[in-house]
Design a protein around this motif. Structure first.
Motif, short mmCIF file in Angstrom:
data_model
loop_
_atom_site.label_atom_id
_atom_site.label_comp_id
_atom_site.label_asym_id
_atom_site.label_seq_id
_atom_site.Cartn_x
_atom_site.Cartn_y
_atom_site.Cartn_z
N GLY A 63 6.62 5.78 -38.59
CA GLY A 63 6.85 5.97 -37.16
C GLY A 63 5.99 7.10 -36.61
N GLN A 64 5.62 6.96 -35.34
CA GLN A 64 4.86 7.99 -34.65
C GLN A 64 5.67 8.47 -33.45
OE1 GLN A 64 3.18 4.91 -35.34
NE2 GLN A 64 2.47 5.80 -37.24
N VAL A 65 5.70 9.79 -33.30
CA VAL A 65 6.44 10.44 -32.22
C VAL A 65 5.47 11.26 -31.40
CG1 VAL A 65 8.23 12.14 -31.69
CG2 VAL A 65 8.54 10.55 -33.60
N MET A 66 5.56 11.14 -30.08
CA MET A 66 4.84 12.01 -29.16
C MET A 66 5.87 12.39 -28.10
SD MET A 66 1.41 11.37 -26.86
CE MET A 66 2.13 10.02 -25.97
N THR A 67 6.30 13.62 -28.09
CA THR A 67 7.40 14.01 -27.22
C THR A 67 6.94 14.24 -25.78
OG1 THR A 67 7.17 16.36 -27.75
CG2 THR A 67 8.67 15.04 -29.12
N LYS A 68 7.92 14.23 -24.91
CA LYS A 68 7.67 14.47 -23.49
C LYS A 68 6.97 15.82 -23.36
CE LYS A 68 10.15 14.49 -19.13
NZ LYS A 68 11.47 14.34 -18.52
N GLY A 69 5.96 15.87 -22.53
CA GLY A 69 5.19 17.10 -22.37
C GLY A 69 4.07 17.23 -23.39
N HIS A 70 4.01 16.29 -24.34
CA HIS A 70 2.96 16.26 -25.36
C HIS A 70 2.87 17.57 -26.13
CE1 HIS A 70 0.92 13.06 -22.66
NE2 HIS A 70 2.03 12.62 -23.21
N ASP A 71 4.03 18.18 -26.39
CA ASP A 71 4.01 19.44 -27.13
C ASP A 71 4.24 19.24 -28.63
OD1 ASP A 71 6.57 18.61 -26.56
OD2 ASP A 71 7.33 20.59 -26.07
N VAL A 72 4.75 18.08 -29.02
CA VAL A 72 4.95 17.79 -30.44
C VAL A 72 4.49 16.36 -30.72
CG1 VAL A 72 6.66 17.51 -32.28
CG2 VAL A 72 6.90 19.40 -30.66
N PHE A 73 3.72 16.23 -31.79
CA PHE A 73 3.27 14.93 -32.29
C PHE A 73 3.68 14.86 -33.75
CE2 PHE A 73 0.44 16.29 -28.96
CZ PHE A 73 0.18 15.14 -28.22
N ALA A 74 4.11 13.69 -34.20
CA ALA A 74 4.50 13.57 -35.60
C ALA A 74 4.26 12.16 -36.09
CB ALA A 74 5.98 13.92 -35.76
N CYS A 75 3.98 12.07 -37.36
CA CYS A 75 3.90 10.80 -38.07
C CYS A 75 4.87 10.94 -39.23
CB CYS A 75 2.48 10.57 -38.56
SG CYS A 75 2.26 8.96 -39.32
N ILE A 76 5.89 10.08 -39.25
CA ILE A 76 6.91 10.18 -40.29
C ILE A 76 7.02 8.85 -41.03
CG2 ILE A 76 8.23 12.06 -39.27
CD1 ILE A 76 10.05 10.10 -37.94
N ASP A 77 7.27 8.95 -42.33
CA ASP A 77 7.46 7.70 -43.07
C ASP A 77 8.74 7.78 -43.89
OD1 ASP A 77 5.06 8.00 -45.82
OD2 ASP A 77 6.68 9.28 -45.20
N GLY A 78 9.23 6.59 -44.21
CA GLY A 78 10.47 6.51 -44.95
C GLY A 78 10.87 5.06 -45.12
N THR A 79 12.17 4.85 -45.28
CA THR A 79 12.70 3.52 -45.54
C THR A 79 13.75 3.15 -44.50
OG1 THR A 79 12.37 3.91 -47.90
CG2 THR A 79 13.79 2.06 -47.28
#
Length: 154
Positions: A63-79
């Protein structure tokens, strides 16, 4: 992963709980999902979906996350797995979920999925006034001025 950047990620994700998620090795694109977050849970998020949704079969996912305001970006993996604890389903069912699934929480075509996060990579941007000025003027921004970056368990 650094404790501060982990806290920054979860706080920002809570205010903007949207993620693009895709099963690994599946054809097609990632799709947006609204995460159901639990402040007491560590390394897990939940989603409601129809049983015929492309992520409903579960398995390894990213999954990819880009939070409101573009202050945090993340790529997370799992099951992704089906959540079988009915109390968790009850806890997370709300009016916003009901709007997507109007036949209610007992609808057998609705599944609750749990995304057990194994690790991630997070970028937290906090360039401040100086960084904003550099962006506006085209002045070079050095990596240390752009924020923080960390790998590991989220």
């Amino acid at each position: 992963m650094d404790k501060d950047i982990r806290e920054t990620f979860w706080k920002a994700f809570q205010t903007s709980p949207f993620i693009m998620i895709k099963l690994e090795n599946a054809s097609g694109h990632a799709e947006p999902m609204t995460a159901q977050l639990d402040k007491d849970a560590h390394h897990a998020i939940w989603f409601f979906a129809k049983r015929d949704n492309r992520i409903a079969p579960g398995g390894q996912a990213m999954g990819q996350v880009m939070t409101k305001g573009h202050d945090v970006f993340a790529c997370i993996d799992g099951t992704l797995v089906e959540e079988t604890d009915n109390s968790v389903r009850e806890k997370h069912w709300n009016n916003a979920v009901e709007a997507w699934f109007p036949d209610g929480k007992q609808d057998p075509s609705v599944v609750m999925l749990r995304f057990d996060i194994e690790d991630g990579e997070v970028w937290a941007s906090d360039m401040g006034l100086k960084g904003a000025f550099k962006l506006l003027t085209g002045t070079p921004i050095h990596a240390g001025e752009a924020g923080e970056h960390a790998l590991g368990a989220v």
